[in-house]
Design a protein around this motif. Structure first.
Motif, PDB file in Angstrom:
ATOM      1  N   MET A 152       0.849  -1.172   0.000  1.00 31.47           N
ATOM      2  CA  MET A 152       0.000   0.000   0.000  1.00 31.47           C
ATOM      3  C   MET A 152       0.894   1.234   0.000  1.00 31.47           C
ATOM      4  SD  MET A 152      -3.168   0.659   2.588  1.00 31.47           S
ATOM      5  CE  MET A 152      -4.571  -0.138   1.866  1.00 31.47           C
ATOM      6  N   GLN A 153       0.526   2.235  -0.776  1.00 28.63           N
ATOM      7  CA  GLN A 153       1.339   3.440  -0.871  1.00 28.63           C
ATOM      8  C   GLN A 153       0.965   4.434   0.216  1.00 28.63           C
ATOM      9  OE1 GLN A 153       0.698   4.863  -4.795  1.00 28.63           O
ATOM     10  NE2 GLN A 153       2.179   3.460  -5.714  1.00 28.63           N
ATOM     11  N   GLU A 154       1.876   5.379   0.433  1.00 29.47           N
ATOM     12  CA  GLU A 154       1.659   6.384   1.471  1.00 29.47           C
ATOM     13  C   GLU A 154       0.401   7.206   1.205  1.00 29.47           C
ATOM     14  OE1 GLU A 154       4.563   5.375   0.511  1.00 29.47           O
ATOM     15  OE2 GLU A 154       5.531   4.925   2.396  1.00 29.47           O
ATOM     16  N   HIS A 155       0.117   7.438  -0.064  1.00 30.66           N
ATOM     17  CA  HIS A 155      -1.083   8.206  -0.408  1.00 30.66           C
ATOM     18  C   HIS A 155      -2.337   7.490   0.097  1.00 30.66           C
ATOM     19  CE1 HIS A 155      -3.581  11.005  -2.611  1.00 30.66           C
ATOM     20  NE2 HIS A 155      -4.251   9.982  -3.122  1.00 30.66           N
ATOM     21  N   ARG A 207       4.892   8.152   9.078  1.00 30.60           N
ATOM     22  CA  ARG A 207       5.456   9.347   9.699  1.00 30.60           C
ATOM     23  C   ARG A 207       6.770   9.774   9.037  1.00 30.60           C
ATOM     24  NH1 ARG A 207       7.293   9.861  15.891  1.00 30.60           N
ATOM     25  NH2 ARG A 207       5.875   8.107  15.977  1.00 30.60           N
ATOM     26  N   GLU A 208       7.666   8.870   8.859  1.00 28.54           N
ATOM     27  CA  GLU A 208       8.969   9.222   8.299  1.00 28.54           C
ATOM     28  C   GLU A 208       8.831   9.768   6.875  1.00 28.54           C
ATOM     29  OE1 GLU A 208      13.129   6.994   7.328  1.00 28.54           O
ATOM     30  OE2 GLU A 208      12.070   6.426   9.185  1.00 28.54           O
ATOM     31  N   ASN A 211       9.042  14.191   2.974  1.00 28.54           N
ATOM     32  CA  ASN A 211       8.445  14.699   1.728  1.00 28.54           C
ATOM     33  C   ASN A 211       7.176  15.500   2.013  1.00 28.54           C
ATOM     34  OD1 ASN A 211      10.401  13.401   0.076  1.00 28.54           O
ATOM     35  ND2 ASN A 211       9.290  11.467   0.348  1.00 28.54           N
ATOM     36  N   LYS A 212       7.277  16.486   2.871  1.00 29.56           N
ATOM     37  CA  LYS A 212       6.110  17.292   3.248  1.00 29.56           C
ATOM     38  C   LYS A 212       5.464  17.960   2.043  1.00 29.56           C
ATOM     39  CE  LYS A 212       7.477  18.407   7.942  1.00 29.56           C
ATOM     40  NZ  LYS A 212       7.808  19.450   8.880  1.00 29.56           N
ATOM     41  N   ASP A 213       6.262  18.448   1.127  1.00 27.68           N
ATOM     42  CA  ASP A 213       5.720  19.171  -0.031  1.00 27.68           C
ATOM     43  C   ASP A 213       4.854  18.264  -0.897  1.00 27.68           C
ATOM     44  OD1 ASP A 213       7.085  21.371   0.864  1.00 27.68           O
ATOM     45  OD2 ASP A 213       8.824  21.040  -0.449  1.00 27.68           O
ATOM     46  N   GLN A 214       5.235  17.037  -1.031  1.00 30.32           N
ATOM     47  CA  GLN A 214       4.525  16.096  -1.887  1.00 30.32           C
ATOM     48  C   GLN A 214       3.128  15.776  -1.324  1.00 30.32           C
ATOM     49  OE1 GLN A 214       6.729  12.516  -2.529  1.00 30.32           O
ATOM     50  NE2 GLN A 214       5.142  11.572  -3.797  1.00 30.32           N
ATOM     51  N   TYR A 215       2.974  15.783  -0.007  1.00 32.67           N
ATOM     52  CA  TYR A 215       1.715  15.417   0.633  1.00 32.67           C
ATOM     53  C   TYR A 215       1.042  16.613   1.312  1.00 32.67           C
ATOM     54  CZ  TYR A 215       3.867  10.838   0.078  1.00 32.67           C
ATOM     55  OH  TYR A 215       4.469   9.726  -0.435  1.00 32.67           O
TER      56      TYR A 215
END
Length: 159
Positions: free
Chosen positions: A1-4, A74-75, A80-84
């Motif tokens: 499963m992806q982070e998204h 979390r990590e 990658n704050k900008d991406q999410y």
């Protein structure tokens, strides 16, 4: 499963938590109305408390699930704050709403607690009054049964 996908699950979890908090607020309002009712039955009040307890249990389960999923992402979120950014903002909004709702519920709980204390002290007072009335009735009954009773009397038999 992806982070998204994990982020979407987190958003759903917080949305569900907000919904459960709304249900708890409804139960608090029902409780307030019950406590203000002079003819409150203990069964009704107990049912309300039990259903509210189940809602609190579901909140705890949602929190545990949220924590577990958050630990997985979390990590990635920190690096990658900008991406999410969009999902993170949605999560932050939901958390703010949940915090506000929780604070409101705590205030309601405190008011209901004070109402319950007052209600229970009134009930204790009524019980004391009933006991005093019962004692008065019993004393009256004992006194009235003695009215027609004539004690033994001493008669002088001398002539």
């Amino acid at each position: 499963m992806q982070e998204h996908d994990y982020l979407e699950i987190l958003i759903q979890s917080l949305t569900k938590k907000l919904s459960v908090l709304g249900d708890i607020r409804k139960k608090n309002e029902e409780q307030r109305v019950m406590l203000l009712d002079e003819n409150l039955g203990p069964e009704e009040f107990e049912k309300n408390i039990e259903s509210k307890g189940k809602l609190v249990d579901s909140l705890e389960m949602l929190d545990e699930g949220f924590d577990q999923i958050y630990e997985r992402v979390r990590e990635e979120l920190n690096t990658n704050k900008d991406q999410y950014q969009e999902q993170i903002q949605k999560l932050q909004e939901l958390i703010r709403s949940i915090t506000a709702e929780s604070n409101s519920i705590q205030a309601e709980e405190q008011r209901n607690y004070q109402l319950a204390q007052r209600k229970f002290s009134d009930i204790k007072k009524q019980i004391r009054e009933v006991k005093v009335s019962q004692n008065a009735v019993q004393q009256y009954y004992r006194n009235m049964t003695k009215v027609n009773f004539i004690d033994a009397q001493f008669m002088d038999n001398k002539k």
